[in-house]
Design a protein around this motif. Structure first.
Motif, PDB file in Angstrom:
ATOM      1  N   SER A  55      -9.527   2.748  -3.071  1.00 20.66           N
ATOM      2  CA  SER A  55     -10.266   1.464  -3.140  1.00 20.66           C
ATOM      3  C   SER A  55      -9.238   0.143  -2.505  1.00 20.66           C
ATOM      4  O   SER A  55      -9.604  -0.692  -1.765  1.00 20.66           O
ATOM      5  CB  SER A  55     -10.835   0.718  -4.537  1.00 20.66           C
ATOM      6  OG  SER A  55     -11.185  -0.396  -4.502  1.00 20.66           O
ATOM      7  N   LEU A  56      -8.042   0.375  -2.772  1.00 21.07           N
ATOM      8  CA  LEU A  56      -6.821  -0.536  -2.520  1.00 21.07           C
ATOM      9  C   LEU A  56      -6.505  -0.377  -0.899  1.00 21.07           C
ATOM     10  O   LEU A  56      -6.555  -1.343  -0.109  1.00 21.07           O
ATOM     11  CB  LEU A  56      -5.593  -0.340  -3.010  1.00 21.07           C
ATOM     12  CG  LEU A  56      -4.403  -1.132  -2.968  1.00 21.07           C
ATOM     13  CD1 LEU A  56      -4.844  -2.868  -3.375  1.00 21.07           C
ATOM     14  CD2 LEU A  56      -3.138  -1.107  -3.640  1.00 21.07           C
ATOM     15  N   ASP A  57      -6.840   0.922  -0.501  1.00 19.80           N
ATOM     16  CA  ASP A  57      -6.526   1.261   0.990  1.00 19.80           C
ATOM     17  C   ASP A  57      -7.780   0.625   1.761  1.00 19.80           C
ATOM     18  O   ASP A  57      -7.251  -0.216   2.914  1.00 19.80           O
ATOM     19  CB  ASP A  57      -6.882   2.706   1.283  1.00 19.80           C
ATOM     20  CG  ASP A  57      -5.800   3.636   0.936  1.00 19.80           C
ATOM     21  OD1 ASP A  57      -4.627   2.970   0.663  1.00 19.80           O
ATOM     22  OD2 ASP A  57      -5.946   4.897   0.871  1.00 19.80           O
ATOM     23  N   LYS A  58      -8.882   0.535   1.275  1.00 20.28           N
ATOM     24  CA  LYS A  58     -10.093  -0.185   1.858  1.00 20.28           C
ATOM     25  C   LYS A  58      -9.693  -1.746   1.962  1.00 20.28           C
ATOM     26  O   LYS A  58      -9.934  -2.386   3.064  1.00 20.28           O
ATOM     27  CB  LYS A  58     -11.339   0.053   1.236  1.00 20.28           C
ATOM     28  CG  LYS A  58     -11.584   1.501   1.693  1.00 20.28           C
ATOM     29  CD  LYS A  58     -13.113   1.946   0.758  1.00 20.28           C
ATOM     30  CE  LYS A  58     -13.226   3.287   0.709  1.00 20.28           C
ATOM     31  NZ  LYS A  58     -14.535   3.681   0.074  1.00 20.28           N
ATOM     32  N   ARG A  59      -9.317  -2.165   0.812  1.00 17.34           N
ATOM     33  CA  ARG A  59      -9.127  -3.642   0.818  1.00 17.34           C
ATOM     34  C   ARG A  59      -8.053  -4.257   1.807  1.00 17.34           C
ATOM     35  O   ARG A  59      -8.108  -5.117   2.436  1.00 17.34           O
ATOM     36  CB  ARG A  59      -8.934  -3.965  -0.552  1.00 17.34           C
ATOM     37  CG  ARG A  59      -8.851  -5.557  -0.854  1.00 17.34           C
ATOM     38  CD  ARG A  59     -10.010  -6.425  -0.464  1.00 17.34           C
ATOM     39  NE  ARG A  59      -9.519  -7.461   0.431  1.00 17.34           N
ATOM     40  CZ  ARG A  59     -10.361  -7.974   1.158  1.00 17.34           C
ATOM     41  NH1 ARG A  59     -11.456  -7.625   1.419  1.00 17.34           N
ATOM     42  NH2 ARG A  59      -9.601  -8.940   2.256  1.00 17.34           N
ATOM     43  N   ILE A  60      -6.953  -3.433   1.613  1.00 17.03           N
ATOM     44  CA  ILE A  60      -5.852  -3.892   2.727  1.00 17.03           C
ATOM     45  C   ILE A  60      -6.264  -3.513   4.148  1.00 17.03           C
ATOM     46  O   ILE A  60      -6.007  -4.531   4.827  1.00 17.03           O
ATOM     47  CB  ILE A  60      -4.496  -2.927   2.240  1.00 17.03           C
ATOM     48  CG1 ILE A  60      -4.235  -3.669   1.092  1.00 17.03           C
ATOM     49  CG2 ILE A  60      -3.499  -3.153   3.256  1.00 17.03           C
ATOM     50  CD1 ILE A  60      -2.859  -2.898   0.376  1.00 17.03           C
ATOM     51  N   ASP A 120      -8.502  -9.793  -2.196  1.00 16.56           N
ATOM     52  CA  ASP A 120      -9.788 -10.220  -2.023  1.00 16.56           C
ATOM     53  C   ASP A 120     -10.177 -11.659  -2.103  1.00 16.56           C
ATOM     54  O   ASP A 120     -10.711 -12.306  -1.252  1.00 16.56           O
ATOM     55  CB  ASP A 120     -10.629  -9.322  -2.858  1.00 16.56           C
ATOM     56  CG  ASP A 120     -12.384  -9.376  -2.551  1.00 16.56           C
ATOM     57  OD1 ASP A 120     -12.686  -9.588  -1.096  1.00 16.56           O
ATOM     58  OD2 ASP A 120     -12.839  -9.819  -3.209  1.00 16.56           O
ATOM     59  N   GLN A 164      -5.781  -5.599  -5.825  1.00 16.45           N
ATOM     60  CA  GLN A 164      -6.867  -5.746  -4.925  1.00 16.45           C
ATOM     61  C   GLN A 164      -7.639  -6.959  -5.062  1.00 16.45           C
ATOM     62  O   GLN A 164      -8.154  -7.530  -4.027  1.00 16.45           O
ATOM     63  CB  GLN A 164      -7.777  -4.319  -5.371  1.00 16.45           C
ATOM     64  CG  GLN A 164      -9.088  -4.196  -4.400  1.00 16.45           C
ATOM     65  CD  GLN A 164     -10.012  -3.240  -5.122  1.00 16.45           C
ATOM     66  OE1 GLN A 164      -9.682  -2.146  -5.536  1.00 16.45           O
ATOM     67  NE2 GLN A 164     -11.330  -3.366  -4.828  1.00 16.45           N
ATOM     68  N   ASN A 173       0.990  -1.200   0.088  1.00 17.92           N
ATOM     69  CA  ASN A 173      -0.078   0.373   0.005  1.00 17.92           C
ATOM     70  C   ASN A 173       0.841   1.229   0.048  1.00 17.92           C
ATOM     71  O   ASN A 173       0.761   2.240  -0.792  1.00 17.92           O
ATOM     72  CB  ASN A 173      -0.782   0.051   1.154  1.00 17.92           C
ATOM     73  CG  ASN A 173      -2.260   0.807   0.718  1.00 17.92           C
ATOM     74  OD1 ASN A 173      -2.668   0.917  -0.228  1.00 17.92           O
ATOM     75  ND2 ASN A 173      -2.680   1.303   1.998  1.00 17.92           N
ATOM     76  N   GLU A 200     -10.480  -6.871 -14.577  1.00 14.08           N
ATOM     77  CA  GLU A 200      -9.290  -6.123 -14.298  1.00 14.08           C
ATOM     78  C   GLU A 200      -8.600  -6.138 -15.398  1.00 14.08           C
ATOM     79  O   GLU A 200      -7.752  -4.925 -15.293  1.00 14.08           O
ATOM     80  CB  GLU A 200      -8.502  -7.391 -13.392  1.00 14.08           C
ATOM     81  CG  GLU A 200      -9.290  -7.566 -12.044  1.00 14.08           C
ATOM     82  CD  GLU A 200      -8.179  -8.802 -11.285  1.00 14.08           C
ATOM     83  OE1 GLU A 200      -7.266  -9.311 -11.781  1.00 14.08           O
ATOM     84  OE2 GLU A 200      -8.606  -8.988 -10.278  1.00 14.08           O
ATOM     85  N   SER A 202       0.880  -9.785  -4.590  1.00 16.31           N
ATOM     86  CA  SER A 202       0.497  -8.281  -4.402  1.00 16.31           C
ATOM     87  C   SER A 202       1.996  -7.592  -4.901  1.00 16.31           C
ATOM     88  O   SER A 202       2.074  -6.945  -5.575  1.00 16.31           O
ATOM     89  CB  SER A 202      -0.060  -7.818  -3.383  1.00 16.31           C
ATOM     90  OG  SER A 202      -1.585  -8.428  -3.323  1.00 16.31           O
ATOM     91  N   CYS A 237      -6.283   3.913  -5.747  1.00 14.02           N
ATOM     92  CA  CYS A 237      -5.572   3.935  -4.308  1.00 14.02           C
ATOM     93  C   CYS A 237      -6.471   3.827  -3.169  1.00 14.02           C
ATOM     94  O   CYS A 237      -6.244   3.259  -2.287  1.00 14.02           O
ATOM     95  CB  CYS A 237      -4.665   5.118  -4.410  1.00 14.02           C
ATOM     96  SG  CYS A 237      -3.188   4.907  -5.540  1.00 14.02           S
TER      97      CYS A 237
END
Length: 177
Positions: free
Chosen positions: A109-114, A72, A68, A35, A94, A155, A107
């Protein structure tokens, strides 16, 4: 001896992540490093370049979406769940050029997934790490820990590819639309 500022160190060098079981610290460190690296590498990266494929390589948008998605999917399988229809649609998209996607939205969206992944690690019973889990529709046997570790290492692999893609695009090398 001067001790470096904690934030100038890589994530794994900053110590344990609060609440994450000891054996899962490397997974948490790797995901948090992913991240941070992505946020650093995308500073100043233009939305207009997101879908460009230098030398036919995958686009930056693909890498950001794929990271992401992998997290998931692997964390879903680790919970002994099958992928939802929404997850299959995400997987299919994708590599497709989608409208309305920006570097910032990817970014975030990735913050939330991580963040969700770290919470899931916190809720993980270390005694379950050797438990057999199954990957995909073919139900390939693996372990709970194997799925979590793969999410992290895969990742990181794509972060490296993303960095190369961004550097090539920012330097103005010829691109294929």
């Amino acid at each position: 001896m001067t001790i470096p500022d904690k934030h100038s160190l890589e994530v794994w060098m900053r110590g344990p992540i609060d609440g994450v079981p000891t054996l899962l610290q490397p997974v948490a460190h790797a995901l948090l490093q992913v991240n941070e690296d992505i946020h650093q590498y995308t500073i100043g990266f233009s939305d207009a370049l997101l879908w460009k494929k230098p030398a036919g390589m995958a686009s930056a948008a693909f890498h950001l979406l794929h990271i992401q998605g992998v997290i998931d999917r692997m964390f879903t399988y680790a919970q002994e769940e099958r992928l939802s229809e929404e997850q299959f649609i995400f997987l299919q998209n994708e590599g497709k050029q989608l409208t309305g996607i920006t570097v910032q939205s990817l970014c975030q969206s990735l913050d939330k997934r991580i963040s969700l992944a770290i919470d899931q690690l916190r809720d993980t019973d270390e005694n379950q790490l050797k438990a057999i889990r199954y990957l995909g529709r073919k139900r390939i046997p693996t372990t709970f820990l194997g799925l979590l570790f793969h999410a992290a290492e895969h990742s990181q692999r794509h972060v490296g590819q993303l960095l190369v893609t961004i550097k090539i695009l920012q330097e103005g090398f010829p691109v294929k639309p």
